[in-house]
Write an enzyme that holds these catalytic residues in place. Structure first.
Site, PDB file in Angstrom:
ATOM      1  N   HIS B 141       0.860  -1.155   0.000  1.00 35.70           N
ATOM      2  CA  HIS B 141       0.000   0.000   0.000  1.00 35.70           C
ATOM      3  C   HIS B 141       0.908   1.221   0.000  1.00 35.70           C
ATOM      4  CE1 HIS B 141      -4.178   1.066   0.518  1.00 35.70           C
ATOM      5  NE2 HIS B 141      -3.713   2.184   1.027  1.00 35.70           N
ATOM      6  N   LYS B 162      -0.930  10.901   0.633  1.00 34.15           N
ATOM      7  CA  LYS B 162       0.026  10.266  -0.289  1.00 34.15           C
ATOM      8  C   LYS B 162      -0.198  10.744  -1.722  1.00 34.15           C
ATOM      9  CE  LYS B 162      -1.233   6.024   0.786  1.00 34.15           C
ATOM     10  NZ  LYS B 162      -2.136   6.175   1.938  1.00 34.15           N
ATOM     11  N   ASP B 180      -1.285   4.517  -4.853  1.00 39.06           N
ATOM     12  CA  ASP B 180      -1.979   3.723  -3.834  1.00 39.06           C
ATOM     13  C   ASP B 180      -1.538   2.262  -3.719  1.00 39.06           C
ATOM     14  OD1 ASP B 180      -3.699   4.144  -1.701  1.00 39.06           O
ATOM     15  OD2 ASP B 180      -5.229   2.920  -2.667  1.00 39.06           O
ATOM     16  N   ARG B 246      16.441  13.175  15.331  1.00 33.92           N
ATOM     17  CA  ARG B 246      16.213  14.289  14.413  1.00 33.92           C
ATOM     18  C   ARG B 246      17.472  14.711  13.690  1.00 33.92           C
ATOM     19  NH1 ARG B 246      12.685  19.050  16.830  1.00 33.92           N
ATOM     20  NH2 ARG B 246      14.127  20.099  15.439  1.00 33.92           N
TER      21      ARG B 246
END
Lengths: 100, 313
Positions: B141, B162, B180, B246
């Site tokens: 997906h 997305k 998708d 980070r």
């Protein structure tokens, strides 16, 4: 202990000084850890060294301070959980950012 | 699911110029062992270690030898091969099956294909096709885009953006591979190739608009059939979990079909230009692939500087 003194400012802010203990100082990994630790707190935190000030929640800012081993960071926290934030940072520094 | 002679024939009709010589209705034969065998020795009557599970390839040499045999010997030798249930025969250089071969193929219901190609070239092309057909694959997906030569799979829960991110990437001149649902195929020890599911290829679904045909709206350059998977970008609502690192010093990877693929998790915040961030992530990955790790290099520079100034405690 590195934690030298606490000063309470007019706006309820707390300031403490810490000596950097880890060999490599505040490089990228410790800076990231610093920011990550502070992200749990609401308080604003500023870090000062040698008249340079950066936000405690900014990695790039912390890097510019060039916090080498033995240098002193003056950290000010302002907000409801200021004391806790400083305690958490104090522990991180005392534990040498889990490095050496 | 086993791959059949039909799969091979259909995939190779154009690239290999395959035609059915006989046995159109027996194409459902499964091919267990995916390789080609040239049955010279078997034709000469030696069947020990005969690779009967493979597709049998008749090149000019095998074909000429077969023709040199009398019809009864031909039948005898070929029958030994057919009896072992070979999956199919391919004859190259557009030669036709001999009457004996044709009769046996009908009887044992084994398909015979032919091609105009010469044998050597056919072997190369067919091997590539077989590798393609048999490569381990999976459906995931996610939306696949290619950004300046870097193949990026964008993942995330439904509604996180997305397709919208992909749309912006297209507008910025990059190309879409799949929206998708993306098919990933491991084509070699190090490479995963992403493509779209056949039916939905070239289409996208945008909330509020519906299904759109990408090349009609954005031009043919907006789509590509496939791209190598170089980076996975996971879009996620902000949690403290994502804040793990980070600095970018400890890159994450995800195993995909046995290959570790660099993984980046992007917190989705209101007003954040995700497409732009994905673009930067792709470029940064490209830089890393070229041997420049910005985070590491800055850190090394900084550590040198800090060590020089370090004071005795």
């Amino acid at each position: 202990m590195t934690d030298t003194q606490s000063n309470t400012g007019d706006n309820g802010s707390i300031t403490r000084e810490f000596t950097v203990l880890n060999k490599f100082g505040i490089h990228a990994r410790p800076a990231a850890l610093f920011v990550k630790t502070l992200s749990r707190f609401q308080s604003d935190v500023t870090v000062e060294r040698d008249a340079m000030v950066a936000s405690g929640k900014s990695i790039m800012g912390l890097l510019t301070l060039e916090g080498y081993q033995g240098s002193v960071l003056k950290i000010t926290a302002t907000g409801p959980d200021a004391a806790d934030a400083l305690d958490a940072i104090g522990e991180l520094i005392a534990r040498k950012f889990y490095e050496d | 699911m086993p791959i059949t002679v039909k799969d091979f024939y259909e995939a190779g009709r154009e690239t290999l110029g395959l035609e059915v010589e006989s046995g159109e209705d027996s194409l459902d034969q499964a091919i267990v062992e995916w390789a080609l065998n040239r049955p010279g020795l078997a034709l000469a009557g030696f069947y020990h270690h005969f690779a009967h599970r493979r597709v049998q390839l008749f090149g000019l040499a095998e074909y000429s030898y077969l023709k040199s045999l009398s019809p009864s010997v031909q039948t005898e030798r070929l029958e030994q091969m057919f009896k072992r249930r070979i999956p199919a025969i391919v004859i190259t250089r557009n030669r036709r099956a001999t009457p004996e071969m044709r009769a046996l193929a009908m009887h044992y219901r084994i398909p015979v294909l032919r091609t105009q190609m010469i044998t050597g070239k056919f072997i190369n092309e067919a091997t590539m096709l077989i590798t393609h057909l048999t490569a381990p694959s999976m459906r995931v997906h996610g939306t696949m885009a290619e950004i300046m030569g870097i193949g990026v799979l964008i993942e995330g829960e439904p509604g996180i953006g997305k397709s919208e991110t992909a749309l912006t990437l297209i507008e910025r001149g990059h190309s879409l591979i799949a929206d998708d649902i993306t098919i990933l195929r491991r084509t070699s020890e190090k490479v995963i190739i992403a493509s779209a599911a056949e039916v939905t290829r070239y289409h996208m679904e945008i909330r509020g608009i519906g299904i759109i045909h990408v090349p009609s709206l954005f031009g043919v350059a907006a789509m590509r059939r496939e791209a190598a998977l170089d980076l996975i970008v996971r879009l996620q609502r902000p949690t403290s979990e994502i804040e793990r690192d980070r600095s970018g010093l400890t890159p994450q990877t995800r195993e995909v079909l046995g290959i570790p693929i660099p993984l980046i998790t992007l917190p989705v915040a209101a007003g954040r230009d995700l497409a732009h961030v994905v673009e930067v992530a792709a470029m940064n990955q490209k830089l890393k692939d070229l041997g420049h790790d910005a985070a590491k290099e800055l850190d090394e520079k900084l550590m040198r500087l800090l060590l020089e100034r370090k004071q005795k405690l």
